[in-house]
Motif scaffolding. Structure first.
Motif, short mmCIF file in Angstrom:
data_model
loop_
_atom_site.label_atom_id
_atom_site.label_comp_id
_atom_site.label_asym_id
_atom_site.label_seq_id
_atom_site.Cartn_x
_atom_site.Cartn_y
_atom_site.Cartn_z
N ASP A 1 0.85 -1.21 0.00
CA ASP A 1 0.00 0.00 0.00
C ASP A 1 0.87 1.24 0.00
OD1 ASP A 1 -2.41 -1.22 -0.02
OD2 ASP A 1 -2.69 -1.23 2.16
N ASN A 2 1.86 1.26 0.90
CA ASN A 2 2.75 2.42 1.00
C ASN A 2 3.55 2.61 -0.28
OD1 ASN A 2 1.91 3.09 3.51
ND2 ASN A 2 3.72 2.35 4.60
N ALA A 3 4.06 1.48 -0.82
CA ALA A 3 4.87 1.58 -2.04
C ALA A 3 4.03 2.18 -3.17
CB ALA A 3 5.40 0.21 -2.43
N ILE A 4 2.75 1.81 -3.20
CA ILE A 4 1.88 2.36 -4.24
C ILE A 4 1.52 3.81 -3.93
CG2 ILE A 4 -0.41 2.14 -5.33
CD1 ILE A 4 -0.13 -0.91 -4.89
N LYS A 5 1.12 4.03 -2.63
CA LYS A 5 0.70 5.39 -2.24
C LYS A 5 1.80 6.41 -2.45
CE LYS A 5 -0.93 4.50 1.95
NZ LYS A 5 -1.34 4.76 3.35
N TYR A 6 3.01 6.08 -1.93
CA TYR A 6 4.09 7.08 -1.91
C TYR A 6 5.14 6.87 -3.00
CZ TYR A 6 1.99 7.53 2.70
OH TYR A 6 1.10 7.68 3.73
N GLY A 7 5.06 5.69 -3.69
CA GLY A 7 6.13 5.42 -4.64
C GLY A 7 5.66 5.23 -6.06
N MET B 1 -3.32 7.36 8.59
CA MET B 1 -3.22 8.01 9.91
C MET B 1 -1.81 7.97 10.47
SD MET B 1 -6.38 6.80 12.09
CE MET B 1 -7.94 7.57 11.98
N GLY B 2 -0.91 7.40 9.73
CA GLY B 2 0.45 7.28 10.26
C GLY B 2 0.55 6.09 11.18
N LEU B 3 -0.36 5.14 11.01
CA LEU B 3 -0.37 3.98 11.90
C LEU B 3 0.12 2.70 11.22
CD1 LEU B 3 -3.70 4.26 13.91
CD2 LEU B 3 -1.39 4.34 14.78
N GLY B 4 0.12 2.72 9.86
CA GLY B 4 0.44 1.51 9.09
C GLY B 4 1.76 0.89 9.52
N LEU B 5 2.85 1.67 9.46
CA LEU B 5 4.17 1.11 9.77
C LEU B 5 4.32 0.79 11.25
CD1 LEU B 5 6.58 3.09 7.39
CD2 LEU B 5 5.80 0.72 7.22
N ALA B 6 3.61 1.54 12.12
CA ALA B 6 3.66 1.23 13.55
C ALA B 6 3.04 -0.14 13.79
CB ALA B 6 2.93 2.30 14.35
N PHE C 1 1.34 7.26 14.53
CA PHE C 1 0.78 8.55 14.06
C PHE C 1 1.80 9.46 13.41
CE2 PHE C 1 -1.85 7.15 17.64
CZ PHE C 1 -3.02 6.89 16.93
N TYR C 2 2.95 8.88 13.02
CA TYR C 2 3.93 9.73 12.34
C TYR C 2 3.69 9.71 10.84
CZ TYR C 2 8.14 11.88 10.74
OH TYR C 2 9.01 12.75 10.11
N ARG C 3 3.61 10.89 10.29
CA ARG C 3 3.48 11.02 8.83
C ARG C 3 4.48 12.05 8.36
NH1 ARG C 3 -2.68 11.65 7.14
NH2 ARG C 3 -1.53 12.60 5.44
N VAL C 4 5.12 11.76 7.24
CA VAL C 4 6.09 12.74 6.73
C VAL C 4 5.34 14.00 6.32
CG1 VAL C 4 7.81 13.22 4.95
CG2 VAL C 4 7.68 10.95 5.98
N ASP C 5 4.22 13.80 5.63
CA ASP C 5 3.39 14.95 5.23
C ASP C 5 2.44 15.26 6.39
OD1 ASP C 5 1.78 16.83 4.11
OD2 ASP C 5 0.74 15.42 2.74
N MET D 1 10.63 -2.66 -2.50
CA MET D 1 11.33 -1.45 -2.98
C MET D 1 10.44 -0.67 -3.95
SD MET D 1 14.92 -3.19 -3.93
CE MET D 1 14.34 -4.84 -3.99
N ASP D 2 10.56 0.64 -3.84
CA ASP D 2 9.90 1.46 -4.86
C ASP D 2 10.87 2.53 -5.30
OD1 ASP D 2 9.41 4.10 -3.43
OD2 ASP D 2 8.44 2.69 -2.03
N LYS D 3 10.55 3.18 -6.38
CA LYS D 3 11.44 4.22 -6.90
C LYS D 3 10.76 5.59 -6.81
CE LYS D 3 15.16 2.17 -7.98
NZ LYS D 3 16.36 2.69 -7.32
P1 ADP Z 1 0.27 6.15 6.68
O1 ADP Z 1 -0.90 5.40 7.16
O2 ADP Z 1 0.15 7.61 6.80
O3 ADP Z 1 0.69 5.71 5.32
P2 ADP Z 1 2.55 4.70 7.70
O4 ADP Z 1 2.85 4.39 9.09
O5 ADP Z 1 2.27 3.57 6.77
O6 ADP Z 1 1.43 5.80 7.68
O7 ADP Z 1 3.79 5.49 7.12
C1 ADP Z 1 4.31 6.55 7.83
C2 ADP Z 1 4.83 7.62 6.90
O8 ADP Z 1 6.02 7.12 6.26
C3 ADP Z 1 3.91 7.94 5.80
O9 ADP Z 1 3.06 9.03 6.17
C4 ADP Z 1 4.81 8.33 4.66
O10 ADP Z 1 5.09 9.72 4.72
C5 ADP Z 1 6.10 7.58 4.94
N1 ADP Z 1 6.24 6.41 4.06
C6 ADP Z 1 5.93 5.13 4.31
N2 ADP Z 1 6.25 4.33 3.28
C7 ADP Z 1 6.78 5.13 2.34
C8 ADP Z 1 7.33 4.91 1.01
N3 ADP Z 1 7.36 3.71 0.45
N4 ADP Z 1 7.80 5.99 0.32
C9 ADP Z 1 7.77 7.22 0.87
N5 ADP Z 1 7.27 7.50 2.10
C10 ADP Z 1 6.80 6.46 2.82
#
Ligand code: ADP
Length: 472
Positions: A373-379, A433-438, A419-423, A401-403
Protein backbone atom coordinates in the motif's frame (compact mmCIF):
# COMPACT_ATOMS: atom_id res chain seq x y z
CA UNK A 1 37.35 9.60 50.36
CA UNK A 2 34.58 7.84 52.25
CA UNK A 3 32.85 9.87 54.93
CA UNK A 4 33.73 7.42 57.71
CA UNK A 5 37.40 7.56 56.70
CA UNK A 6 37.18 11.33 56.51
CA UNK A 7 35.69 11.58 60.00
CA UNK A 8 38.38 9.26 61.39
CA UNK A 9 41.17 11.23 59.63
CA UNK A 10 39.76 14.54 60.83
CA UNK A 11 39.46 13.10 64.33
CA UNK A 12 43.08 11.89 64.23
CA UNK A 13 44.36 15.16 62.72
CA UNK A 14 42.51 17.20 65.34
CA UNK A 15 43.97 14.98 68.08
CA UNK A 16 47.46 15.39 66.61
CA UNK A 17 47.05 19.18 66.28
CA UNK A 18 45.62 19.37 69.81
CA UNK A 19 48.50 17.35 71.27
CA UNK A 20 51.07 19.52 69.49
CA UNK A 21 49.31 22.74 70.52
CA UNK A 22 48.89 21.42 74.07
CA UNK A 23 52.57 20.45 74.26
CA UNK A 24 53.81 23.79 72.93
CA UNK A 25 51.50 25.95 75.06
CA UNK A 26 52.22 24.09 78.26
CA UNK A 27 55.98 24.13 77.65
CA UNK A 28 55.79 27.81 76.73
CA UNK A 29 53.78 28.59 79.86
CA UNK A 30 56.09 26.53 82.03
CA UNK A 31 59.20 28.06 80.50
CA UNK A 32 58.04 31.66 80.39
CA UNK A 33 55.75 31.83 83.38
CA UNK A 34 56.08 29.04 85.90
CA UNK A 35 59.73 28.15 85.53
CA UNK A 36 61.00 31.68 85.16
CA UNK A 37 62.54 33.36 88.12
CA UNK A 38 64.94 32.70 90.91
CA UNK A 39 65.10 29.63 93.12
CA UNK A 40 66.99 28.80 96.29
CA UNK A 41 69.87 27.14 94.46
CA UNK A 42 70.51 30.37 92.58
CA UNK A 43 70.25 32.37 95.77
CA UNK A 44 72.71 30.01 97.50
CA UNK A 45 75.11 30.47 94.62
CA UNK A 46 74.82 34.27 94.82
CA UNK A 47 75.25 34.39 98.56
CA UNK A 48 78.25 32.02 98.32
CA UNK A 49 79.83 34.28 95.69
CA UNK A 50 79.34 37.36 97.87
CA UNK A 51 80.65 35.43 100.87
CA UNK A 52 83.83 34.39 99.00
CA UNK A 53 84.52 37.90 97.77
CA UNK A 54 83.95 39.53 101.18
CA UNK A 55 86.00 36.89 102.93
CA UNK A 56 88.95 37.92 100.79
CA UNK A 57 88.79 41.47 102.23
CA UNK A 58 91.46 42.22 104.81
CA UNK A 59 88.91 43.89 107.04
CA UNK A 60 85.35 45.11 106.92
CA UNK A 61 85.19 48.08 104.61
CA UNK A 62 81.61 49.17 104.00
CA UNK A 63 82.24 50.76 100.63
CA UNK A 64 84.02 47.63 99.31
CA UNK A 65 81.24 45.40 100.63
CA UNK A 66 78.71 47.68 98.92
CA UNK A 67 80.61 47.28 95.62
CA UNK A 68 80.74 43.50 96.02
CA UNK A 69 76.99 43.54 96.74
CA UNK A 70 76.32 45.65 93.63
CA UNK A 71 78.42 43.30 91.48
CA UNK A 72 76.58 40.22 92.70
CA UNK A 73 73.20 41.95 92.32
CA UNK A 74 74.20 42.96 88.82
CA UNK A 75 75.14 39.39 87.95
CA UNK A 76 72.05 37.80 89.54
CA UNK A 77 69.21 39.97 88.33
CA UNK A 78 66.21 40.21 90.63
CA UNK A 79 68.21 39.60 93.82
CA UNK A 80 68.86 42.15 96.56
CA UNK A 81 72.15 41.77 98.38
CA UNK A 82 72.28 43.06 101.94
CA UNK A 83 74.82 42.96 104.71
CA UNK A 84 74.45 43.41 108.50
CA UNK A 85 77.24 43.70 110.96
CA UNK A 86 77.01 41.25 113.80
CA UNK A 87 76.59 44.03 116.34
CA UNK A 88 73.98 45.67 114.03
CA UNK A 89 76.09 48.81 113.98
CA UNK A 90 75.81 49.09 110.21
CA UNK A 91 73.94 47.58 107.35
CA UNK A 92 74.11 47.80 103.56
CA UNK A 93 71.70 47.07 100.70
CA UNK A 94 71.66 47.08 96.91
CA UNK A 95 67.93 47.99 97.08
CA UNK A 96 66.58 51.50 97.57
CA UNK A 97 65.71 50.78 101.17
CA UNK A 98 67.12 48.26 103.59
CA UNK A 99 64.84 45.21 103.75
CA UNK A 100 66.25 43.50 106.84
CA UNK A 101 67.88 45.67 109.42
CA UNK A 102 68.45 43.43 112.44
CA UNK A 103 69.83 39.96 113.07
CA UNK A 104 66.59 39.04 114.81
CA UNK A 105 64.59 40.13 111.84
CA UNK A 106 66.91 38.10 109.61
CA UNK A 107 66.44 34.96 111.68
CA UNK A 108 62.67 35.41 111.71
CA UNK A 109 62.66 35.80 108.02
CA UNK A 110 64.72 32.68 107.42
CA UNK A 111 62.38 30.64 109.59
CA UNK A 112 59.42 31.67 107.48
CA UNK A 113 60.76 30.07 104.32
CA UNK A 114 58.31 27.29 103.96
CA UNK A 115 55.35 29.61 103.84
CA UNK A 116 54.25 30.68 100.45
CA UNK A 117 52.53 33.86 101.57
CA UNK A 118 55.88 35.50 102.10
CA UNK A 119 56.55 38.76 100.30
CA UNK A 120 60.18 37.86 99.83
CA UNK A 121 62.59 35.00 100.34
CA UNK A 122 66.05 35.23 101.78
CA UNK A 123 69.17 33.23 102.43
CA UNK A 124 71.97 34.40 104.68
CA UNK A 125 75.53 33.45 105.47
CA UNK A 126 77.99 34.50 108.04
CA UNK A 127 81.22 35.94 106.58
CA UNK A 128 84.52 36.49 108.23
CA UNK A 129 87.11 38.81 106.72
CA UNK A 130 90.87 38.17 106.81
CA UNK A 131 91.24 39.97 110.11
CA UNK A 132 88.58 37.79 111.74
CA UNK A 133 85.75 40.31 111.77
CA UNK A 134 82.31 38.68 111.16
CA UNK A 135 79.16 39.88 109.57
CA UNK A 136 76.07 38.50 107.76
CA UNK A 137 75.52 38.65 104.06
CA UNK A 138 71.96 38.13 102.79
CA UNK A 139 70.38 37.50 99.42
CA UNK A 140 66.74 38.59 99.29
CA UNK A 141 64.36 37.89 96.45
CA UNK A 142 60.98 39.66 96.24
CA UNK A 143 58.00 37.45 95.46
CA UNK A 144 57.64 38.61 91.87
CA UNK A 145 61.12 37.37 91.02
CA UNK A 146 60.83 34.06 92.77
CA UNK A 147 60.21 30.97 90.66
CA UNK A 148 56.50 30.18 90.65
CA UNK A 149 56.88 26.41 90.42
CA UNK A 150 59.12 25.70 93.32
CA UNK A 151 57.65 22.60 94.77
CA UNK A 152 59.45 22.06 98.04
CA UNK A 153 58.56 25.47 99.39
CA UNK A 154 55.65 26.26 97.19
CA UNK A 155 53.44 23.15 96.82
CA UNK A 156 50.05 24.91 96.92
CA UNK A 157 51.01 27.52 94.44
CA UNK A 158 52.72 24.91 92.26
CA UNK A 159 49.51 22.88 92.18
CA UNK A 160 47.58 25.99 91.30
CA UNK A 161 49.98 26.87 88.53
CA UNK A 162 49.95 23.32 87.20
CA UNK A 163 46.20 23.33 87.23
CA UNK A 164 46.15 26.62 85.38
CA UNK A 165 48.60 25.35 82.80
CA UNK A 166 46.75 22.06 82.31
CA UNK A 167 43.39 23.87 82.07
CA UNK A 168 44.86 26.34 79.61
CA UNK A 169 46.18 23.39 77.60
CA UNK A 170 42.78 21.70 77.71
CA UNK A 171 41.02 24.87 76.69
CA UNK A 172 43.35 25.25 73.76
CA UNK A 173 42.92 21.58 72.82
CA UNK A 174 39.16 21.94 73.08
CA UNK A 175 39.24 25.08 70.95
CA UNK A 176 41.37 23.39 68.31
CA UNK A 177 39.15 20.30 68.15
CA UNK A 178 36.00 22.44 68.14
CA UNK A 179 37.48 24.51 65.33
CA UNK A 180 38.36 21.38 63.33
CA UNK A 181 34.89 19.93 63.96
CA UNK A 182 33.31 23.26 63.00
CA UNK A 183 35.26 23.50 59.74
CA UNK A 184 34.41 19.90 58.88
CA UNK A 185 30.76 20.07 59.84
CA UNK A 186 30.41 23.44 58.07
CA UNK A 187 31.44 21.95 54.74
CA UNK A 188 29.20 18.93 55.38
CA UNK A 189 26.25 21.12 56.36
CA UNK A 190 26.81 23.26 53.29
CA UNK A 191 26.60 20.18 51.08
CA UNK A 192 23.51 18.90 52.91
CA UNK A 193 21.92 22.33 52.51
CA UNK A 194 22.65 22.19 48.82
CA UNK A 195 20.98 18.81 48.58
CA UNK A 196 18.07 19.95 50.72
CA UNK A 197 17.60 22.97 48.47
CA UNK A 198 17.61 20.68 45.42
CA UNK A 199 15.05 18.33 47.01
CA UNK A 200 12.87 21.28 48.02
CA UNK A 201 12.95 22.62 44.46
CA UNK A 202 12.15 19.16 43.17
CA UNK A 203 9.25 19.02 45.61
CA UNK A 204 7.98 22.29 44.16
CA UNK A 205 7.77 20.65 40.77
CA UNK A 206 11.08 21.59 39.19
CA UNK A 207 12.01 18.12 37.90
CA UNK A 208 14.95 19.51 35.91
CA UNK A 209 16.89 20.27 39.08
CA UNK A 210 20.38 18.77 39.57
CA UNK A 211 22.61 19.18 42.61
CA UNK A 212 26.29 19.80 41.98
CA UNK A 213 28.50 17.69 44.23
CA UNK A 214 31.29 15.74 42.63
CA UNK A 215 32.83 14.36 45.81
CA UNK A 216 33.04 10.59 46.04
CA UNK A 217 31.94 10.12 49.66
CA UNK A 218 28.54 9.03 51.00
CA UNK A 219 27.02 12.53 50.63
CA UNK A 220 28.35 12.65 47.06
CA UNK A 221 26.77 9.26 46.38
CA UNK A 222 23.49 10.42 47.91
CA UNK A 223 23.56 13.50 45.67
CA UNK A 224 24.41 11.32 42.68
CA UNK A 225 21.45 9.02 43.46
CA UNK A 226 19.17 12.03 43.87
CA UNK A 227 20.36 13.44 40.52
CA UNK A 228 19.75 10.10 38.84
CA UNK A 229 16.31 9.85 40.41
CA UNK A 230 15.46 13.43 39.40
CA UNK A 231 16.76 12.74 35.89
CA UNK A 232 14.64 9.59 35.54
CA UNK A 233 11.53 11.27 36.90
CA UNK A 234 12.16 14.22 34.61
CA UNK A 235 12.49 11.82 31.71
CA UNK A 236 9.19 10.18 32.67
CA UNK A 237 7.54 13.57 33.02
CA UNK A 238 8.82 14.52 29.57
CA UNK A 239 7.58 11.22 28.13
CA UNK A 240 4.22 11.77 29.80
CA UNK A 241 4.04 15.29 28.42
CA UNK A 242 4.96 14.03 24.99
CA UNK A 243 2.37 11.26 25.23
CA UNK A 244 -0.20 13.75 26.38
CA UNK A 245 0.62 15.95 23.38
CA UNK A 246 0.49 12.95 21.07
CA UNK A 247 -2.86 11.90 22.51
CA UNK A 248 -4.19 15.38 21.92
CA UNK A 249 -2.73 15.38 18.44
CA UNK A 250 -4.24 11.92 17.88
CA UNK A 251 -7.74 13.04 18.78
CA UNK A 252 -7.50 16.01 16.46
CA UNK A 253 -5.94 13.90 13.66
CA UNK A 254 -8.54 11.15 13.94
CA UNK A 255 -11.31 13.70 13.87
CA UNK A 256 -9.75 15.36 10.84
CA UNK A 257 -9.02 12.09 9.02
CA UNK A 258 -12.50 10.75 9.56
CA UNK A 259 -14.32 13.98 8.95
CA UNK A 260 -12.95 14.50 5.42
CA UNK A 261 -14.35 11.29 3.86
CA UNK A 262 -17.48 11.48 6.00
CA UNK A 263 -18.23 15.02 4.78
CA UNK A 264 -17.94 13.77 1.19
CA UNK A 265 -20.24 10.85 1.97
CA UNK A 266 -22.77 13.20 3.58
CA UNK A 267 -22.49 15.71 0.69
CA UNK A 268 -22.94 13.15 -2.11
CA UNK A 269 -25.70 11.28 -0.27
CA UNK A 270 -27.52 14.59 0.14
CA UNK A 271 -27.21 15.30 -3.62
CA UNK A 272 -28.55 11.84 -4.45
CA UNK A 273 -31.42 12.20 -1.95
CA UNK A 274 -32.42 15.57 -3.36
CA UNK A 275 -32.03 14.34 -6.92
CA UNK A 276 -29.23 16.80 -7.68
CA UNK A 277 -27.56 14.91 -10.52
CA UNK A 278 -27.90 15.15 -14.31
CA UNK A 279 -28.21 11.56 -15.38
CA UNK A 280 -27.74 7.98 -14.35
CA UNK A 281 -24.03 8.12 -15.14
CA UNK A 282 -23.56 10.98 -12.69
CA UNK A 283 -25.68 9.16 -10.12
CA UNK A 284 -23.43 6.10 -10.47
CA UNK A 285 -20.35 8.27 -10.20
CA UNK A 286 -21.66 9.74 -6.91
CA UNK A 287 -22.41 6.26 -5.59
CA UNK A 288 -18.90 5.16 -6.54
CA UNK A 289 -17.41 8.10 -4.64
CA UNK A 290 -19.58 7.35 -1.60
CA UNK A 291 -18.53 3.72 -1.74
CA UNK A 292 -14.80 4.58 -1.97
CA UNK A 293 -15.00 7.12 0.85
CA UNK A 294 -16.90 4.64 3.00
CA UNK A 295 -14.22 2.01 2.28
CA UNK A 296 -11.51 4.51 3.18
CA UNK A 297 -13.30 5.41 6.41
CA UNK A 298 -13.68 1.75 7.21
CA UNK A 299 -9.96 1.22 6.55
CA UNK A 300 -8.98 4.09 8.85
CA UNK A 301 -11.23 2.81 11.61
CA UNK A 302 -9.87 -0.69 11.06
CA UNK A 303 -6.29 0.58 11.45
CA UNK A 304 -7.23 2.45 14.57
CA UNK A 305 -8.89 -0.58 16.04
CA UNK A 306 -5.97 -2.84 15.13
CA UNK A 307 -3.53 -0.46 16.63
CA UNK A 308 -5.39 -0.09 19.88
CA UNK A 309 -5.62 -3.89 20.07
CA UNK A 310 -1.89 -4.18 19.47
CA UNK A 311 -1.13 -1.47 21.98
CA UNK A 312 -3.03 -3.11 24.80
CA UNK A 313 -1.48 -6.48 23.96
CA UNK A 314 -4.75 -7.99 22.82
CA UNK A 315 -3.25 -9.41 19.62
CA UNK A 316 -2.64 -13.17 19.80
CA UNK A 317 -0.64 -14.80 17.08
CA UNK A 318 -1.86 -18.02 15.54
CA UNK A 319 1.39 -19.32 14.19
CA UNK A 320 1.72 -22.05 11.62
CA UNK A 321 4.38 -23.14 9.15
CA UNK A 322 3.87 -20.99 6.09
CA UNK A 323 5.79 -20.62 2.86
CA UNK A 324 6.44 -16.87 2.84
CA UNK A 325 7.19 -16.96 -0.91
CA UNK A 326 3.79 -18.44 -1.66
CA UNK A 327 2.02 -16.08 0.73
CA UNK A 328 3.73 -13.05 -0.88
CA UNK A 329 2.82 -14.21 -4.37
CA UNK A 330 -0.82 -14.62 -3.31
CA UNK A 331 -0.95 -11.09 -1.90
CA UNK A 332 0.80 -9.65 -4.95
CA UNK A 333 -1.87 -11.13 -7.22
CA UNK A 334 -4.49 -9.03 -5.38
CA UNK A 335 -2.47 -5.91 -6.16
CA UNK A 336 -1.92 -6.52 -9.86
CA UNK A 337 -5.07 -4.63 -11.03
CA UNK A 338 -4.37 -1.50 -8.98
CA UNK A 339 -0.73 -1.50 -10.12
CA UNK A 340 -1.78 -1.93 -13.68
CA UNK A 341 -4.26 0.91 -13.28
CA UNK A 342 -1.40 3.13 -12.07
CA UNK A 343 0.96 1.76 -14.72
CA UNK A 344 3.35 0.47 -12.15
CA UNK A 345 5.74 -2.24 -13.20
CA UNK A 346 6.03 -5.03 -10.66
CA UNK A 347 9.31 -6.84 -10.31
CA UNK A 348 9.26 -10.06 -8.33
CA UNK A 349 12.51 -11.56 -7.22
CA UNK A 350 11.62 -14.62 -5.23
CA UNK A 351 14.12 -17.44 -5.00
CA UNK A 352 13.06 -20.84 -6.22
CA UNK A 353 11.95 -23.21 -3.50
CA UNK A 354 10.03 -22.73 -0.35
CA UNK A 355 10.74 -20.25 2.40
CA UNK A 356 9.14 -21.92 5.37
CA UNK A 357 8.65 -19.75 8.45
CA UNK A 358 6.53 -20.06 11.57
CA UNK A 359 4.19 -17.08 11.31
CA UNK A 360 0.66 -15.84 11.78
CA UNK A 361 -0.50 -15.95 8.18
CA UNK A 362 -3.14 -13.24 8.52
CA UNK A 363 -0.85 -10.82 10.34
CA UNK A 364 2.10 -11.26 7.96
CA UNK A 365 -0.31 -10.83 4.99
CA UNK A 366 -1.31 -7.59 6.59
CA UNK A 367 2.37 -6.59 6.82
CA UNK A 368 2.91 -7.31 3.13
CA UNK A 369 -0.27 -5.44 2.22
CA UNK A 370 0.74 -2.43 4.29
CA UNK A 371 4.17 -2.29 2.66
CA UNK A 372 2.65 -2.63 -0.81
CA UNK A 373 0.00 0.00 0.00
CA UNK A 374 2.75 2.42 1.00
CA UNK A 375 4.87 1.58 -2.04
CA UNK A 376 1.88 2.36 -4.24
CA UNK A 377 0.70 5.39 -2.24
CA UNK A 378 4.09 7.08 -1.91
CA UNK A 379 6.13 5.42 -4.64
CA UNK A 380 3.84 5.19 -7.64
CA UNK A 381 5.56 8.05 -9.43
CA UNK A 382 8.68 5.85 -9.77
CA UNK A 383 6.56 3.37 -11.73
CA UNK A 384 8.50 0.40 -10.43
CA UNK A 385 7.89 -1.73 -7.40
CA UNK A 386 10.13 -4.67 -6.67
CA UNK A 387 9.45 -7.37 -4.15
CA UNK A 388 12.22 -9.79 -3.19
CA UNK A 389 12.44 -12.74 -0.86
CA UNK A 390 15.79 -14.16 0.21
CA UNK A 391 16.32 -17.28 2.22
CA UNK A 392 19.13 -17.79 4.72
CA UNK A 393 19.80 -20.65 7.11
CA UNK A 394 18.38 -18.75 10.09
CA UNK A 395 16.06 -16.19 8.55
CA UNK A 396 13.97 -15.11 5.59
CA UNK A 397 14.19 -11.54 4.30
CA UNK A 398 11.37 -9.75 2.52
CA UNK A 399 12.26 -6.58 0.60
CA UNK A 400 9.72 -4.13 -0.79
CA UNK A 401 11.33 -1.45 -2.98
CA UNK A 402 9.90 1.46 -4.86
CA UNK A 403 11.44 4.22 -6.90
CA UNK A 404 9.14 6.94 -5.66
CA UNK A 405 9.51 10.17 -3.69
CA UNK A 406 11.58 8.61 -0.90
CA UNK A 407 11.68 9.70 2.72
CA UNK A 408 13.67 12.69 3.99
CA UNK A 409 16.68 11.76 6.16
CA UNK A 410 15.39 13.39 9.35
CA UNK A 411 12.06 11.53 9.03
CA UNK A 412 13.64 8.08 8.60
CA UNK A 413 14.02 7.35 12.30
CA UNK A 414 10.40 8.29 13.00
CA UNK A 415 8.43 6.45 10.36
CA UNK A 416 7.78 3.43 12.59
CA UNK A 417 6.39 5.67 15.31
CA UNK A 418 2.65 5.69 15.81
CA UNK A 419 0.78 8.55 14.06
CA UNK A 420 3.93 9.73 12.34
CA UNK A 421 3.48 11.02 8.83
CA UNK A 422 6.09 12.74 6.73
CA UNK A 423 3.39 14.95 5.23
CA UNK A 424 2.09 16.58 8.38
CA UNK A 425 -0.63 18.54 6.58
CA UNK A 426 -2.87 15.44 6.50
CA UNK A 427 -4.42 16.72 3.34
CA UNK A 428 -2.93 14.08 1.07
CA UNK A 429 -5.86 12.31 -0.33
CA UNK A 430 -4.08 8.95 -0.18
CA UNK A 431 -2.55 9.49 3.26
CA UNK A 432 -3.42 7.32 6.20
CA UNK A 433 -3.22 8.01 9.91
CA UNK A 434 0.45 7.28 10.26
CA UNK A 435 -0.37 3.98 11.90
CA UNK A 436 0.44 1.51 9.09
CA UNK A 437 4.17 1.11 9.77
CA UNK A 438 3.66 1.23 13.55
CA UNK A 439 1.29 -1.76 13.19
CA UNK A 440 3.75 -3.52 10.88
CA UNK A 441 6.56 -2.92 13.37
CA UNK A 442 4.50 -4.36 16.25
CA UNK A 443 3.56 -7.47 14.25
CA UNK A 444 7.16 -8.10 13.20
CA UNK A 445 8.38 -7.61 16.77
CA UNK A 446 5.82 -10.16 17.91
CA UNK A 447 7.41 -12.57 15.43
CA UNK A 448 10.82 -11.74 16.97
CA UNK A 449 11.86 -10.25 13.66
CA UNK A 450 13.16 -6.84 12.60
CA UNK A 451 12.13 -4.17 10.16
CA UNK A 452 14.33 -1.46 8.68
CA UNK A 453 14.17 1.26 6.09
CA UNK A 454 16.61 2.66 3.56
CA UNK A 455 15.55 5.66 1.53
CA UNK A 456 16.84 8.61 -0.45
CA UNK A 457 14.65 11.56 -1.23
CA UNK A 458 13.60 11.30 -4.86
CA UNK A 459 15.21 7.90 -5.27
CA UNK A 460 12.73 5.57 -3.65
CA UNK A 461 12.42 3.53 -0.52
CA UNK A 462 13.32 0.00 0.52
CA UNK A 463 11.71 -1.63 3.51
CA UNK A 464 13.34 -4.83 4.73
CA UNK A 465 11.57 -7.29 6.97
CA UNK A 466 13.58 -10.08 8.57
CA UNK A 467 11.74 -13.06 10.03
CA UNK A 468 13.80 -15.59 11.95
CA UNK A 469 13.47 -19.29 11.23
CA UNK A 470 12.79 -20.86 14.59
CA UNK A 471 14.68 -24.12 15.06
CA UNK A 472 12.27 -26.84 16.11
P1 ADP B 1 0.27 6.15 6.68
O1 ADP B 1 -0.90 5.40 7.16
O2 ADP B 1 0.15 7.61 6.80
O3 ADP B 1 0.69 5.71 5.32
P2 ADP B 1 2.55 4.70 7.70
O4 ADP B 1 2.85 4.39 9.09
O5 ADP B 1 2.27 3.57 6.77
O6 ADP B 1 1.43 5.80 7.68
O7 ADP B 1 3.79 5.49 7.12
C1 ADP B 1 4.31 6.55 7.83
C2 ADP B 1 4.83 7.62 6.90
O8 ADP B 1 6.02 7.12 6.26
C3 ADP B 1 3.91 7.94 5.80
O9 ADP B 1 3.06 9.03 6.17
C4 ADP B 1 4.81 8.33 4.66
O10 ADP B 1 5.09 9.72 4.72
C5 ADP B 1 6.10 7.58 4.94
N1 ADP B 1 6.24 6.41 4.06
C6 ADP B 1 5.93 5.13 4.31
N2 ADP B 1 6.25 4.33 3.28
C7 ADP B 1 6.78 5.13 2.34
C8 ADP B 1 7.33 4.91 1.01
N3 ADP B 1 7.36 3.71 0.45
N4 ADP B 1 7.80 5.99 0.32
C9 ADP B 1 7.77 7.22 0.87
N5 ADP B 1 7.27 7.50 2.10
C10 ADP B 1 6.80 6.46 2.82
Amino acid sequence: MKLRLKIISIFLVSIAISVIVFFYTTSYLVEHVAWKGINFEMMDKAVAEAQTKISLLSKIEENKIQIIGEEVAEKYQGMIIEAISKDESWYLTTAKTQQIKTVHEMLNHLSEHNKYQQKQWSVAKEVTTQNGESMYVLVIVPQEHFRLLYWHINGDQGLKVTRTIVSAGFMITLTVSTFCAFIFSRSMLKRFNHLYHGIAQFGLGNTKVTVDDKKKDEIGELVHTFNQMAYKINEQVEVQKEQENKRRELVSNISHDLRTPLSSIVGYTESLRNGIYDDEAEQNQYLEIIYKKALYTEKLLGELLDFSRLECGALTLYKEKVDLAELTRAVLIEYLPSMEERQIELGVDIEEGIALVEIDKAQISRVIRNLLDNAIKYGSQGKIIRVSIKRYSNRVELWVMDKGQGIPKDALEHIFERFYRVDKSRNTKEGGMGLGLAIVDEIIKKHKGTISVASETGDGTTITVVIPIEKS
